[in-house]
Design a protein around this motif. Structure first.
Motif, PDB file in Angstrom:
ATOM      1  N   GLN A  32     -37.731  -2.093  -2.926  1.00  0.00           N
ATOM      2  CA  GLN A  32     -38.071  -1.747  -1.548  1.00  0.00           C
ATOM      3  C   GLN A  32     -39.130  -2.706  -1.005  1.00  0.00           C
ATOM      4  OE1 GLN A  32     -39.174   2.381  -0.934  1.00  0.00           O
ATOM      5  NE2 GLN A  32     -37.508   3.097  -2.227  1.00  0.00           N
ATOM      6  N   ARG A  35     -38.016  -6.092   0.152  1.00  0.00           N
ATOM      7  CA  ARG A  35     -37.133  -6.144   1.319  1.00  0.00           C
ATOM      8  C   ARG A  35     -37.830  -5.774   2.639  1.00  0.00           C
ATOM      9  NH1 ARG A  35     -32.027  -6.416   1.002  1.00  0.00           N
ATOM     10  NH2 ARG A  35     -31.645  -4.847   2.608  1.00  0.00           N
ATOM     11  N   ILE A  36     -39.001  -5.221   2.576  1.00  0.00           N
ATOM     12  CA  ILE A  36     -39.659  -4.729   3.798  1.00  0.00           C
ATOM     13  C   ILE A  36     -40.280  -5.880   4.571  1.00  0.00           C
ATOM     14  CG2 ILE A  36     -41.566  -3.321   4.687  1.00  0.00           C
ATOM     15  CD1 ILE A  36     -41.047  -1.379   2.413  1.00  0.00           C
ATOM     16  N   ALA A  87     -31.870   2.402  -5.228  1.00  0.00           N
ATOM     17  CA  ALA A  87     -32.448   1.404  -4.327  1.00  0.00           C
ATOM     18  C   ALA A  87     -31.363   0.503  -3.750  1.00  0.00           C
ATOM     19  CB  ALA A  87     -33.508   0.581  -5.056  1.00  0.00           C
ATOM     20  N   HIS A  90     -29.280   2.253  -0.948  1.00  0.00           N
ATOM     21  CA  HIS A  90     -29.953   2.305   0.355  1.00  0.00           C
ATOM     22  C   HIS A  90     -30.011   0.937   1.015  1.00  0.00           C
ATOM     23  CE1 HIS A  90     -32.302   6.252  -0.585  1.00  0.00           C
ATOM     24  NE2 HIS A  90     -31.003   6.423  -0.564  1.00  0.00           N
ATOM     25  N   SER A  91     -29.991  -0.137   0.232  1.00  0.00           N
ATOM     26  CA  SER A  91     -30.162  -1.475   0.794  1.00  0.00           C
ATOM     27  C   SER A  91     -29.003  -1.894   1.692  1.00  0.00           C
ATOM     28  CB  SER A  91     -30.376  -2.514  -0.309  1.00  0.00           C
ATOM     29  OG  SER A  91     -29.183  -2.734  -1.026  1.00  0.00           O
ATOM     30  N   GLU A  96     -31.995   1.735   6.193  1.00  0.00           N
ATOM     31  CA  GLU A  96     -32.584   1.705   4.858  1.00  0.00           C
ATOM     32  C   GLU A  96     -34.006   2.256   4.824  1.00  0.00           C
ATOM     33  OE1 GLU A  96     -32.828  -2.251   3.242  1.00  0.00           O
ATOM     34  OE2 GLU A  96     -33.769  -1.582   1.412  1.00  0.00           O
ATOM     35  N   ILE A  97     -34.832   1.860   5.768  1.00  0.00           N
ATOM     36  CA  ILE A  97     -36.240   2.288   5.752  1.00  0.00           C
ATOM     37  C   ILE A  97     -36.353   3.810   5.891  1.00  0.00           C
ATOM     38  CG2 ILE A  97     -36.638   1.921   8.237  1.00  0.00           C
ATOM     39  CD1 ILE A  97     -39.186   1.202   5.417  1.00  0.00           C
ATOM     40  N   ASN A 100     -35.022   5.378   2.579  1.00  0.00           N
ATOM     41  CA  ASN A 100     -36.033   5.183   1.537  1.00  0.00           C
ATOM     42  C   ASN A 100     -37.215   6.119   1.735  1.00  0.00           C
ATOM     43  OD1 ASN A 100     -34.590   3.225   0.167  1.00  0.00           O
ATOM     44  ND2 ASN A 100     -35.667   1.517   1.106  1.00  0.00           N
ATOM     45  N   ASN A 104     -38.260   8.648  -1.071  1.00  0.00           N
ATOM     46  CA  ASN A 104     -39.592   8.514  -1.661  1.00  0.00           C
ATOM     47  C   ASN A 104     -40.375   9.812  -1.531  1.00  0.00           C
ATOM     48  OD1 ASN A 104     -38.959   5.880  -2.275  1.00  0.00           O
ATOM     49  ND2 ASN A 104     -40.170   4.985  -0.627  1.00  0.00           N
ATOM     50  N   VAL A 173     -35.303  -3.215   7.726  1.00  0.00           N
ATOM     51  CA  VAL A 173     -36.453  -3.570   6.888  1.00  0.00           C
ATOM     52  C   VAL A 173     -37.483  -4.342   7.674  1.00  0.00           C
ATOM     53  CG1 VAL A 173     -35.342  -3.486   4.659  1.00  0.00           C
ATOM     54  CG2 VAL A 173     -35.212  -5.569   5.966  1.00  0.00           C
TER      55      VAL A 173
END
Length: 173
Positions: A32, A35-36, A87, A90-91, A96-97, A100, A104, A173
């Motif tokens: 994560q 990729r952010i 992970a 979700h990518s 995705e954010i 995640n 989380n 992201v």
């Protein structure tokens, strides 16, 4: 087998399970962070929690060593692989954010429950030497869950704004 033996066995299994869960957490958070881009505060907090999680693993290693054992390589590997797969799943999502953030938040509460259970076993089994380490890890998980909870509105609004500006792929992201 005496009641004390049962409590010891259950406590050790719980410690091994927590160790594997923390390894899984690392395998979830690390991809994560890489990729952010549009959520620097999330990336920064994840980096901090990765450091905390490595500390939790070290504390669990010490506790397990005090019982002349160690984490379960099979459990560690299995949960790490499942974390990596989550992970990856979700990518590919445009949101995705958001996904995640939900995952989380849920995962932090899973860890909170695990540490609370371990604390009960430590108390009932007389393993008071483990209590400070377990409480420290519990506090870190509670802090992370609280941070996610407090920042979810900001992340959601930023996602919506970025989506409006350029579509879902720009907002992820």
């Amino acid at each position: 087998m005496t009641n004390q033996d049962v409590l010891r066995e259950l406590f050790i299994v719980g410690l091994k399970n927590a160790h594997a869960v923390e390894k899984q957490a690392i395998s979830i958070m690390t991809p994560q962070v890489s990729r952010i881009e549009n959520y620097p505060e999330v990336a920064d907090r994840l980096r901090l929690h990765i450091d905390e999680t490595n500390g939790q693993i070290a504390r669990l290693d010490e506790l397990l060593a005090s019982f002349d054992t160690s984490g379960s390589a099979l459990k560690d590997m299995g949960l790490s692989m499942s974390g990596t797969m989550a992970a990856l799943a979700h990518s590919v999502a445009g949101d995705e954010i958001i996904k995640n953030s939900f995952a989380n938040y849920a995962f932090e509460h899973f860890e909170i429950a695990a540490y609370k259970s371990l604390l009960v076993m430590a108390e009932d089994g007389g393993f008071t030497n483990a209590t400070p380490a377990l409480k420290q890890s519990l506090g870190e998980e509670e802090d992370m869950a609280r941070w996610i909870d407090e920042h979810l509105p900001v992340v959601t609004r930023r996602y919506a704004s970025l989506y409006a500006e350029g579509g879902s792929m720009e907002a992820k992201v």
